[in-house]
Scaffold this motif. Sequence first.
Motif, PDB file in Angstrom:
ATOM      1  N   PRO A   1      50.183  11.253  33.258  1.00 22.33           N
ATOM      2  CA  PRO A   1      51.307  12.125  33.601  1.00 22.33           C
ATOM      3  C   PRO A   1      50.969  13.165  34.669  1.00 22.33           C
ATOM      4  O   PRO A   1      51.809  13.507  35.503  1.00 22.33           O
ATOM      5  CB  PRO A   1      51.631  12.806  32.255  1.00 22.33           C
ATOM      6  CG  PRO A   1      51.115  11.872  31.221  1.00 22.33           C
ATOM      7  CD  PRO A   1      49.881  11.266  31.815  1.00 22.33           C
ATOM      8  N   THR A   2      49.722  13.684  34.631  1.00 24.04           N
ATOM      9  CA  THR A   2      49.315  14.672  35.638  1.00 24.04           C
ATOM     10  C   THR A   2      49.358  14.067  37.031  1.00 24.04           C
ATOM     11  O   THR A   2      49.963  14.624  37.962  1.00 24.04           O
ATOM     12  CB  THR A   2      47.883  15.175  35.349  1.00 24.04           C
ATOM     13  OG1 THR A   2      47.814  15.656  34.014  1.00 24.04           O
ATOM     14  CG2 THR A   2      47.506  16.301  36.300  1.00 24.04           C
TER      15      THR A   2
ATOM     16  N   THR B   1      55.059  18.011  37.053  1.00 24.06           N
ATOM     17  CA  THR B   1      53.727  18.463  37.490  1.00 24.06           C
ATOM     18  C   THR B   1      53.172  19.514  36.554  1.00 24.06           C
ATOM     19  O   THR B   1      51.987  19.473  36.185  1.00 24.06           O
ATOM     20  CB  THR B   1      53.801  19.026  38.922  1.00 24.06           C
ATOM     21  OG1 THR B   1      54.321  18.020  39.802  1.00 24.06           O
ATOM     22  CG2 THR B   1      52.424  19.441  39.416  1.00 24.06           C
TER      23      THR B   1
ATOM     24  N   GLY C   1      51.980  17.830  33.414  1.00 28.60           N
ATOM     25  CA  GLY C   1      50.716  17.146  33.653  1.00 28.60           C
ATOM     26  C   GLY C   1      49.550  18.115  33.659  1.00 28.60           C
ATOM     27  O   GLY C   1      48.493  17.858  33.073  1.00 28.60           O
TER      28      GLY C   1
END
Length: 528
Positions: A164-165, A315, A318
């Motif tokens: 996810p990051t 963002t 993440g």
Amino acid sequence: MATNIKSSNFNQAGYVQGPLKWAIAFSASLGAILEVIDTSIVNVALTSMQASLGATVSEIGWVVTGYAIANVVLIPLSAWLGDYFGKKNYFIFSLIGFTIASVICGLSVNLPMLIVSRIAQGLFGGGLLAKAQAILFETFPPAEQGLAQAVFGVGVISGPAIGPTLGGYLTDALGWRWIFFINIPFGILAVVMSSMFLPQDKGKSEAKNQAVDWLGIGLLVVAIGCMQTFLEEGEQEDWFSSGFITTLAIASILGLVLFIWRELKTPHPAVDLRVLHHRSLAAGSFLSAIVGMGLYGALFAVPIFAQSILHFTATQTGLLLAPGALASAIVMVMLGKLSTKVDARILIAIGGVGTAMVMFDLSKLTSQTGADDLFWPLVWRGAFTVLMFLPLSLATLGSLPKKDISSGSGFYNLTRQLGGSIGIAILTTLLDKREAFHRAMLLSHLSPYSPETNQRLDLLTAAMQNQGMDATTAHQQALALLSQTVDIQAAVLSFADIFRVVGVAFLCSLPLLLFLGKGGAGAKAPVH
């Protein structure tokens, strides 16, 4: 292109020695990391994909579902495919196919093209995870398994958080297609390294002289494919109120029963279930499923809480998970040597209790919680996760004979993946049900005859009128704000419930440790 791997690179027990073994470890682990990251990297980009391809929410969900189904179907077949084509050849073929499928995903011009290429990516990726772990167990002697599995585990544990990051950053900065294009250089590097360093199989494969168990493969596809689809789509279809979901459940159970019967009857099965006579594998795989439920379930819940309650961007979410991934990597390296000297059951117990305590801590979150409040719980979650993952792998697979490593690793990784899917399905349903329950309970305390309710409503109405609204509009807006407050509080309470459930599940799974061996601390060299 291949390194000249001589007999001097192997010791008398058949394990690789010298720097070559670490080159093999990094080559195999890189392929596994690519596969693991791609299970979660797309999640934060689904909204962008939906807008770009003109898809509905349910349609774009198949970008995730298709990959997951293909992945779990291939994992148990990876041992047979490795024997049939050769472990090195099959691993490199999977890497090449995964990289090409990634390119096609990034170039997709419509939703069907993206879904088909994601399914292909999942099929090729299914051959990487279990095969990489089996390669490491077959390369390193028991005394060095801890360090080898630490290299492998860094990616497997950190991948779901890194995904996810990385996905959020690439989607915001370059567009969603780059979450697939990023695989190209690393895929090529993994192919080159695997070609150079992975040793060729010794002797001629006996699998090529045996009849292919097509019926077993077909039953496996039906059983696991229907089960994974059932888990992925059940909540959206309201489970057994849907004829489609009911049919999937029946087909999955029937296919599973027939698959087990077929594999135990045929002399040359596609999936060798007979390896489950090893007590460590049977107990470890069952515990792996429970660990998978809790780990993937908890990891799934935190981003949803951050985005839906705290209104974090992709963002920001993440970056919220990144310190926990870093903690996992650090502890994994530190545990590499220790894990072969300490009873695995002690480490797993510490990890299970520690993770449960973190879950109970997370259950105290509120709508006012910030990133600073989540920092240490997520760091500790990442650290305690490793205390379960690495020792459990060693205790489950470390004592298996070399000939059973591939089949055992495939089954072990399958149970963890399915456990994760089951955990997410259960927690998603529980989240929805508990939110409805808490909303009903909160609304029961809001009454037009309640002085507190009327006072709150009057304050909100006055605030709206101060902004220039007329009395009627101000009152309607006040009611809407009050309803929104109730919804948020109900959601927070439902998240608290599922964090507590995960914590209790970890504590309840601890008695299963009695069926495991000592792992690295008491492992003997496998029989050849």
